[in-house]
Scaffold this motif. Structure first.
Motif, PDB file in Angstrom:
ATOM      1  N   LYS A  44       0.823  -1.207   0.000  1.00 54.16           N
ATOM      2  CA  LYS A  44       0.000   0.000   0.000  1.00 54.16           C
ATOM      3  C   LYS A  44       0.853   1.251   0.000  1.00 54.16           C
ATOM      4  CE  LYS A  44      -3.678   2.341   2.570  1.00 54.16           C
ATOM      5  NZ  LYS A  44      -4.548   2.277   3.758  1.00 54.16           N
ATOM      6  N   ALA A  45       1.923   1.214   0.835  1.00 55.39           N
ATOM      7  CA  ALA A  45       2.812   2.379   0.910  1.00 55.39           C
ATOM      8  C   ALA A  45       3.563   2.574  -0.392  1.00 55.39           C
ATOM      9  CB  ALA A  45       3.789   2.208   2.069  1.00 55.39           C
ATOM     10  N   ALA A  46       3.994   1.472  -1.009  1.00 53.66           N
ATOM     11  CA  ALA A  46       4.768   1.578  -2.244  1.00 53.66           C
ATOM     12  C   ALA A  46       3.914   2.054  -3.400  1.00 53.66           C
ATOM     13  CB  ALA A  46       5.398   0.220  -2.572  1.00 53.66           C
ATOM     14  N   SER A  47       2.646   1.608  -3.429  1.00 54.06           N
ATOM     15  CA  SER A  47       1.793   1.955  -4.563  1.00 54.06           C
ATOM     16  C   SER A  47       1.305   3.390  -4.495  1.00 54.06           C
ATOM     17  CB  SER A  47       0.583   1.002  -4.614  1.00 54.06           C
ATOM     18  OG  SER A  47      -0.197   1.137  -3.438  1.00 54.06           O
ATOM     19  N   SER A  48       1.360   4.009  -3.286  1.00 50.87           N
ATOM     20  CA  SER A  48       0.825   5.365  -3.163  1.00 50.87           C
ATOM     21  C   SER A  48       1.698   6.387  -3.884  1.00 50.87           C
ATOM     22  CB  SER A  48       0.700   5.732  -1.679  1.00 50.87           C
ATOM     23  OG  SER A  48       1.976   5.704  -1.076  1.00 50.87           O
ATOM     24  N   SER A  49       3.024   6.225  -3.800  1.00 55.77           N
ATOM     25  CA  SER A  49       3.962   7.161  -4.458  1.00 55.77           C
ATOM     26  C   SER A  49       3.592   8.608  -4.170  1.00 55.77           C
ATOM     27  CB  SER A  49       3.975   6.905  -5.977  1.00 55.77           C
ATOM     28  OG  SER A  49       4.411   5.603  -6.264  1.00 55.77           O
ATOM     29  N   LEU A  50       3.364   8.893  -2.906  1.00 56.89           N
ATOM     30  CA  LEU A  50       2.927  10.237  -2.546  1.00 56.89           C
ATOM     31  C   LEU A  50       4.013  11.291  -2.755  1.00 56.89           C
ATOM     32  CD1 LEU A  50       0.827   9.519   0.670  1.00 56.89           C
ATOM     33  CD2 LEU A  50      -0.005  10.149  -1.592  1.00 56.89           C
ATOM     34  N   TRP A  51       5.255  10.850  -2.971  1.00 58.26           N
ATOM     35  CA  TRP A  51       6.301  11.833  -3.241  1.00 58.26           C
ATOM     36  C   TRP A  51       6.030  12.582  -4.539  1.00 58.26           C
ATOM     37  CZ3 TRP A  51       8.918  11.408  -7.790  1.00 58.26           C
ATOM     38  CH2 TRP A  51       8.945  10.158  -8.410  1.00 58.26           C
ATOM     39  N   LEU A  52       5.163  12.015  -5.397  1.00 56.93           N
ATOM     40  CA  LEU A  52       4.813  12.703  -6.642  1.00 56.93           C
ATOM     41  C   LEU A  52       4.090  14.022  -6.362  1.00 56.93           C
ATOM     42  CD1 LEU A  52       3.646   9.679  -8.832  1.00 56.93           C
ATOM     43  CD2 LEU A  52       5.701  11.069  -9.154  1.00 56.93           C
ATOM     44  N   TYR A  53       3.371  14.091  -5.240  1.00 58.31           N
ATOM     45  CA  TYR A  53       2.736  15.348  -4.874  1.00 58.31           C
ATOM     46  C   TYR A  53       3.797  16.411  -4.570  1.00 58.31           C
ATOM     47  CZ  TYR A  53      -1.941  13.287  -4.454  1.00 58.31           C
ATOM     48  OH  TYR A  53      -3.147  12.692  -4.717  1.00 58.31           O
ATOM     49  N   VAL A  54       4.856  16.001  -3.914  1.00 58.17           N
ATOM     50  CA  VAL A  54       5.950  16.934  -3.629  1.00 58.17           C
ATOM     51  C   VAL A  54       6.577  17.404  -4.937  1.00 58.17           C
ATOM     52  CG1 VAL A  54       8.120  17.240  -2.398  1.00 58.17           C
ATOM     53  CG2 VAL A  54       6.353  15.745  -1.445  1.00 58.17           C
ATOM     54  N   PHE A  55       6.783  16.475  -5.858  1.00 54.73           N
ATOM     55  CA  PHE A  55       7.347  16.821  -7.167  1.00 54.73           C
ATOM     56  C   PHE A  55       6.437  17.806  -7.898  1.00 54.73           C
ATOM     57  CE2 PHE A  55       7.672  16.171 -11.731  1.00 54.73           C
ATOM     58  CZ  PHE A  55       9.036  16.211 -11.954  1.00 54.73           C
ATOM     59  N   LEU A  56       5.137  17.507  -7.942  1.00 56.95           N
ATOM     60  CA  LEU A  56       4.193  18.373  -8.648  1.00 56.95           C
ATOM     61  C   LEU A  56       4.106  19.748  -7.995  1.00 56.95           C
ATOM     62  CD1 LEU A  56       1.980  18.824 -10.771  1.00 56.95           C
ATOM     63  CD2 LEU A  56       0.341  17.800  -9.185  1.00 56.95           C
ATOM     64  N   GLY A  57       4.036  19.778  -6.656  1.00 61.63           N
ATOM     65  CA  GLY A  57       3.946  21.062  -5.966  1.00 61.63           C
ATOM     66  C   GLY A  57       5.177  21.919  -6.186  1.00 61.63           C
ATOM     67  N   ASN A  58       6.346  21.304  -6.148  1.00 58.88           N
ATOM     68  CA  ASN A  58       7.574  22.057  -6.373  1.00 58.88           C
ATOM     69  C   ASN A  58       7.655  22.554  -7.812  1.00 58.88           C
ATOM     70  OD1 ASN A  58       9.964  23.048  -5.139  1.00 58.88           O
ATOM     71  ND2 ASN A  58      11.167  21.481  -6.157  1.00 58.88           N
ATOM     72  N   MET A  59       7.164  21.755  -8.753  1.00 54.73           N
ATOM     73  CA  MET A  59       7.163  22.177 -10.155  1.00 54.73           C
ATOM     74  C   MET A  59       6.211  23.360 -10.352  1.00 54.73           C
ATOM     75  SD  MET A  59       6.725  19.878 -13.602  1.00 54.73           S
ATOM     76  CE  MET A  59       5.015  19.452 -13.295  1.00 54.73           C
ATOM     77  N   LEU A  60       5.061  23.346  -9.691  1.00 58.84           N
ATOM     78  CA  LEU A  60       4.134  24.474  -9.786  1.00 58.84           C
ATOM     79  C   LEU A  60       4.756  25.737  -9.203  1.00 58.84           C
ATOM     80  CD1 LEU A  60       0.598  23.021  -8.942  1.00 58.84           C
ATOM     81  CD2 LEU A  60       1.392  23.970 -11.106  1.00 58.84           C
ATOM     82  N   ARG A  61       5.532  25.584  -8.159  1.00 55.73           N
ATOM     83  CA  ARG A  61       6.248  26.736  -7.604  1.00 55.73           C
ATOM     84  C   ARG A  61       7.190  27.328  -8.655  1.00 55.73           C
ATOM     85  NH1 ARG A  61       9.870  25.242  -4.222  1.00 55.73           N
ATOM     86  NH2 ARG A  61      10.398  27.419  -3.834  1.00 55.73           N
TER      87      ARG A  61
END
Length: 602
Positions: free
Chosen positions: A146-163
């Motif tokens: 469950k933890a591996a499939s979430s890949s929540l670090w992508l939110y950090v990537f997307l948020g930083n890219m929007l910045r």
């Protein structure tokens, strides 16, 4: 006239605040990188990719915004950019609230005890501890999947890219707006004031990062008395998401004033007669002539070709993230000093070029001095020293096994560092051969550790406590000397920042100011923003001596690095920095030669 001056001053104040806000936001992101790496159990190379997403977002729109933004409502575009940056911060913080409780790797729970009684043996001979080849239980496997499939670090990537997308219009449109409507002799001072206010952002950003890093990631959701690690432990994860909510709110507030500024202002202190005279003088004083005087807009391919000649040197002024808050006052003082010198002596482009060249050479010298500064490894038995205290750097896990712990059935995957009375750090109580333990949580003490007793190093007793041992005192002295050198280098490098902007703005067609600043950012992001974090992150991964283990197995985040190899990686980074500092000198020289040829051809 008073209203126009007041509006310009208000715009200057708003620019100073938005520079502060974006530096506050960016520095907090830098200070949270370690927490994000540990929370998602990802390597430094991936963290470098996430960190570079800001520049990736910036590159997506920088050319479009810089070229067409000057024709649109520049203040409102800046306001829209601030809104996007605020949204990016909120998205970055989202995984902090979506993820379940943080579970750090530890074997301490196997032998925890009450405060009054001794526990079971940390050094077990019946193999009841988790072995390296043990298969996780079904429950653990399900949680890991469950933890591996979430890949929540992508939110950090997307948020930083929007910045990065939102930050695009701030500098090229804001600085060109200031230069267009302020006196020419005031431009350098105004820019230095804006940049100085921006330098104050990292002071508060690093302070906020330090504060949030000391708060446990699940604060308020878990009993902190049951946590066996503290903020100095390499497994500790701070409440990194809370800071992004605050930085996003500050950025949202900073963007509000820009929605109320007009599209243009009258030139500061200029009458209609002076305006016509200055236009004619400006056309004569600039190095690069306007070959399209009768056209209403420049041709974009031709504009790009003109900018390509002189934009390389601008990468000098992409100041690196300095170590600690100590460098920030030096950077602020350097920026304001450069602007003051430009205004005091009324220097032209040639004078600004001399300042840039001199500061580049001096900054180059400070980087060379840093080559000779180093600090030894932390003394960890089996990794950086042998169990007898002799220097021995090893990347092989089997060196963690010695005669003193061979019969303990220890797992080589766990990282539960303890500090012994002989000054050595051991990877776990089991690997130290400890027989008993007392206390609970952070107050646990391990006794009768056979590896301490067999070590020839002097020791008070055979006990140890949780956590790594502190470094030697000479390392603190070396760090202070290193900080002194970097502070001087930071000041010297910052002195050339404002003259660099003046060179760019005074050697370019007035209609291309925003585009020129945009190309400046484009080159800075391309050379220094995207490849280095990924490349050097991968090199840093190669210096890791002990990797952490994820809940379901597999390599997690690094727990301890080889300081010697890490220093060599840092030296490579310094070589890259030296190139960035030296390249502008060559580019400025080429530009001056081109200008001299142009002068002869007139």
């Amino acid at each position: 006239m008073c209203v126009c001056v007041c509006l310009l001053q208000m715009f200057l104040a708003a620019m100073g605040f938005v520079y502060f806000a974006k530096a506050f936001q960016g520095s907090y992101m830098k200070s949270s990188v370690t927490q994000i790496e540990r929370r998602f159990d990802i390597p430094s190379s991936l963290i470098g990719f996430i960190d570079g997403s800001f520049e990736i977002g910036n590159l997506f729109v920088i050319a479009f915004v810089s070229y067409f933004g000057a024709k649109l409502h520049r203040p409102r575009l800046i306001g829209a950019g601030c809104l996007i940056m605020a949204i990016g911060s909120f998205i970055t913080a989202a995984p902090h609230f979506f993820q379940g409780p943080y579970k750090y790797e530890t074997s301490i729970s196997h032998f925890s005890a009450s405060n009054d009684t001794e526990s079971i043996l940390p050094c077990l001979t019946n193999g009841s501890l988790t072995h390296d080849n043990e298969i996780p239980t079904v429950e653990i496997q399900a949680g890991c999947e469950k933890a591996a499939s979430s890949s929540l670090w992508l939110y950090v990537f997307l948020g930083n890219m929007l910045r990065g997308v939102g930050e695009t219009p701030v500098m090229p449109l804001g600085l060109s707006y200031l230069d267009d409507f302020s006196r020419e002799e005031n431009t350098a001072l105004y820019m230095s004031l804006v940049q100085t206010l921006g330098i104050m952002g990292p002071v508060f950003g690093f302070m906020l990062g330090s504060f949030c890093a000391k708060l446990y990631v699940d604060i308020g959701a878990v009993d902190l008395d049951t946590i066996t690690i503290n903020y100095k432990d390499s497994r500790w994860v701070g409440a990194w998401g809370l800071g992004f909510l605050l930085t996003g709110g500050v950025m949202l507030l900073a963007g509000i004033p820009f929605w109320f500024f007009p599209k243009s202002l009258p030139k500061q202190g200029e009458t209609e007669t002076e305006k016509k005279s200055n236009v004619l003088e400006g056309e004569q004083d600039r190095f690069i002539p306007d070959n399209n005087k009768h056209s209403t807009a420049p041709n974009k391919p031709a504009s790009m070709a003109v900018l390509a000649k002189g934009s390389g040197w601008a990468s000098k002024f992409h100041l690196p993230m300095f170590i600690g808050i100590m460098n920030l006052p030096a950077v602020a003082l350097g920026i304001i000093t450069g602007g003051f010198i430009m205004k005091k002596f009324k220097l032209n482009v040639l004078g600004a070029t001399k300042i840039c060249t001199g500061t580049s050479l001096l900054a180059f010298s400070s980087l060379l001095i840093q080559y000779f500064l180093q600090c030894d490894n932390s003394q960890v038995a089996g990794l950086t020293v042998s169990y007898h205290g002799a220097p021995q750097v090893s990347y092989q896990q089997n060196t963690l096994i010695s005669s003193c712990n061979m019969g303990c059935s220890c797992s080589l995957k766990h990282w539960d560092p303890i500090c012994a009375s002989n000054g050595l750090t051991y990877a776990s109580p089991c690997l130290a051969g400890c027989q008993t333990s007392t206390g609970d949580g952070r107050d646990m003490v391990f006794h009768n550790c056979t590896c301490i007793g067999e070590s020839p190093l002097p020791f008070a007793n055979m006990s140890s406590v949780l956590g790594q041992c502190p470094r030697k005192s000479d390392c603190d002295y070396m760090f202070k000397f290193y900080m002194a050198v970097t502070v001087i280098g930071a000041f010297l490098s910052a002195c050339g920042a404002t003259p660099g902007y003046i060179i760019l703005l005074r050697t370019i067609n007035p209609e291309l100011k925003s585009l020129a600043l945009g190309i400046y950012i484009l080159i800075v992001r391309t050379l220094g923003g995207i490849p280095p974090p990924i490349y050097f992150g991968a090199l840093i991964d190669r210096t890791c001596l002990k990797w952490g283990t994820k809940q379901c197995g597999g390599r997690g985040a690094c727990r301890i690095y080889d300081s010697g190899a890490f220093r060599l990686v840092n030296l490579d980074w310094q070589k890259f920095s030296i190139f960035i500092h030296t390249f502008p000198i060559i580019a400025i020289t080429i530009q001056l030669v081109n200008s001299f040829i142009l002068f002869l051809s007139v």
